[in-house]
Design a protein around this motif. Sequence first.
Motif, PDB file in Angstrom:
ATOM      1  N   GLU A   9       0.828  -1.316   0.156  1.00 48.77           N
ATOM      2  CA  GLU A   9      -0.300   0.112   0.017  1.00 48.77           C
ATOM      3  C   GLU A   9       1.184   1.432  -0.223  1.00 48.77           C
ATOM      4  OE1 GLU A   9      -3.664  -0.299  -0.510  1.00 48.77           O
ATOM      5  OE2 GLU A   9      -3.257  -2.438  -0.200  1.00 48.77           O
ATOM      6  N   ARG A  47     -14.119  -6.884  -8.951  1.00 48.95           N
ATOM      7  CA  ARG A  47     -13.309  -5.243  -8.138  1.00 48.95           C
ATOM      8  C   ARG A  47     -14.270  -4.974  -6.725  1.00 48.95           C
ATOM      9  NH1 ARG A  47      -8.580  -2.116  -7.964  1.00 48.95           N
ATOM     10  NH2 ARG A  47      -8.984  -0.761  -6.701  1.00 48.95           N
ATOM     11  N   ARG A  90      -0.144  -4.132 -10.801  1.00 48.63           N
ATOM     12  CA  ARG A  90      -0.759  -4.761  -9.703  1.00 48.63           C
ATOM     13  C   ARG A  90      -1.073  -6.196 -11.062  1.00 48.63           C
ATOM     14  NH1 ARG A  90      -0.855  -4.883  -4.245  1.00 48.63           N
ATOM     15  NH2 ARG A  90      -1.020  -2.747  -3.536  1.00 48.63           N
ATOM     16  N   THR A  95      -1.611 -11.189  -6.230  1.00 52.62           N
ATOM     17  CA  THR A  95      -2.603 -12.450  -5.410  1.00 52.62           C
ATOM     18  C   THR A  95      -1.221 -13.494  -3.792  1.00 52.62           C
ATOM     19  OG1 THR A  95      -3.585 -12.133  -7.759  1.00 52.62           O
ATOM     20  CG2 THR A  95      -4.171 -14.218  -5.641  1.00 52.62           C
ATOM     21  N   GLN A  99      -2.911 -12.867  -0.815  1.00 51.69           N
ATOM     22  CA  GLN A  99      -3.669 -13.714  -0.151  1.00 51.69           C
ATOM     23  C   GLN A  99      -3.297 -14.919   0.141  1.00 51.69           C
ATOM     24  OE1 GLN A  99      -4.743 -12.362  -2.829  1.00 51.69           O
ATOM     25  NE2 GLN A  99      -5.716 -10.992  -1.680  1.00 51.69           N
ATOM     26  N   GLU A 150      -6.171  -2.450   2.968  1.00 48.13           N
ATOM     27  CA  GLU A 150      -5.493  -1.394   3.735  1.00 48.13           C
ATOM     28  C   GLU A 150      -5.419  -1.469   5.289  1.00 48.13           C
ATOM     29  OE1 GLU A 150      -5.554   2.460   2.054  1.00 48.13           O
ATOM     30  OE2 GLU A 150      -4.879   1.392   0.102  1.00 48.13           O
TER      31      GLU A 150
HETATM   32  P1  TYD Z   1      -5.137  -1.494  -6.046  1.00 53.34           P
HETATM   33  O1  TYD Z   1      -6.315  -0.537  -6.584  1.00 53.34           O
HETATM   34  O2  TYD Z   1      -3.882  -1.475  -6.290  1.00 53.34           O
HETATM   35  O3  TYD Z   1      -4.835  -0.719  -4.341  1.00 53.34           O
HETATM   36  P2  TYD Z   1      -4.056   0.498  -3.723  1.00 53.34           P
HETATM   37  O4  TYD Z   1      -3.677   1.352  -4.878  1.00 53.34           O
HETATM   38  O5  TYD Z   1      -4.421   1.245  -2.726  1.00 53.34           O
HETATM   39  O6  TYD Z   1      -2.560  -0.575  -3.715  1.00 53.34           O
HETATM   40  O7  TYD Z   1      -5.388  -2.318  -5.318  1.00 53.34           O
HETATM   41  C1  TYD Z   1      -6.785  -3.001  -4.526  1.00 53.34           C
HETATM   42  C2  TYD Z   1      -6.364  -3.873  -3.094  1.00 53.34           C
HETATM   43  O8  TYD Z   1      -6.262  -4.915  -3.816  1.00 53.34           O
HETATM   44  C3  TYD Z   1      -5.125  -4.030  -2.726  1.00 53.34           C
HETATM   45  O9  TYD Z   1      -5.370  -3.226  -1.751  1.00 53.34           O
HETATM   46  C4  TYD Z   1      -4.682  -4.929  -2.823  1.00 53.34           C
HETATM   47  C5  TYD Z   1      -5.289  -5.961  -3.286  1.00 53.34           C
HETATM   48  N1  TYD Z   1      -4.994  -6.915  -3.996  1.00 53.34           N
HETATM   49  C6  TYD Z   1      -5.391  -7.667  -3.357  1.00 53.34           C
HETATM   50  O10 TYD Z   1      -5.896  -8.460  -2.092  1.00 53.34           O
HETATM   51  N2  TYD Z   1      -4.631  -9.603  -4.610  1.00 53.34           N
HETATM   52  C7  TYD Z   1      -4.898  -9.503  -6.156  1.00 53.34           C
HETATM   53  O11 TYD Z   1      -4.309 -10.213  -6.695  1.00 53.34           O
HETATM   54  C8  TYD Z   1      -4.523  -7.773  -6.166  1.00 53.34           C
HETATM   55  C9  TYD Z   1      -4.890  -7.324  -7.947  1.00 53.34           C
HETATM   56  C10 TYD Z   1      -4.843  -6.749  -5.333  1.00 53.34           C
END
Ligand code: TYD
Length: 195
Positions: A9, A47, A90, A95, A99, A150
């Motif tokens: 984050e 999402r 990302r 993941t 995860q 977060e």
């Molecule tokens: P994101 O929009 O990149 O948030 P940030 O800009 O705050 O980093 O991604 C949203 C959230 O999704 C982020 O907190 C991380 C999570 N995430 C996972 O847990 N697993 C995944 O595979 C992906 C792609 C994102």
Amino acid sequence: MFITLEGGEGAGKSTQIRRLAAALCGQGRAVFLTREPGGSAGAEAVRGVLLSRGWEQGAEMLLHFAARREHMARAIRPALAAGAVVLSDRFADSTLAYQVAGQGAPRAMWQGLCDLVLDGVWPDRTFLLDLPPEAGLARAARRGDTNRYEALDLDVHRRIRSAFLAQAAAEPGRFRVIDATQTPQAVTAAMLAAL
Ligand code: TYD
């Protein structure tokens, strides 16, 4: 070429991916900018489902891969086929970090889903924007648009960072680790130099 940005984050991925896209466009390249979870209409709907509430870890991983499969079929593959440089904020490494390392889903499930779902498409280059989670979470809080990831414990964010760094160490050919505590200009310059 398929390029991904990864990190915890508040690492500055969203800012940096736009700066990288602008620099590559300036070199006359066709650039397709996208993000996960999301990046296509169906994946953006998933999402919303993912961020709106908590899920059992394995179910959460399946939702991320369902969104990813849709994103790849509708956006990433067509853009690559058209010759664009694809830049994704990302991808599957997130993941593994969030995860598996962060939330305790089985690693074998992640590996199996990568094999089954991605049809061999994998990033050519991944930039890991690395910084201590305390610093990243403080930045994200200042930014104000916090999501449920977060809000996870600091320990979870530490495991997420370690998992990204371990993945980078395991695949040194694909990864470049960038110190995300540098100025935005220095981070962009480091990515461009590595390309
Ligand atoms: P994101 O929009 O990149 O948030 P940030 O800009 O705050 O980093 O991604 C949203 C959230 O999704 C982020 O907190 C991380 C999570 N995430 C996972 O847990 N697993 C995944 O595979 C992906 C792609 C994102």
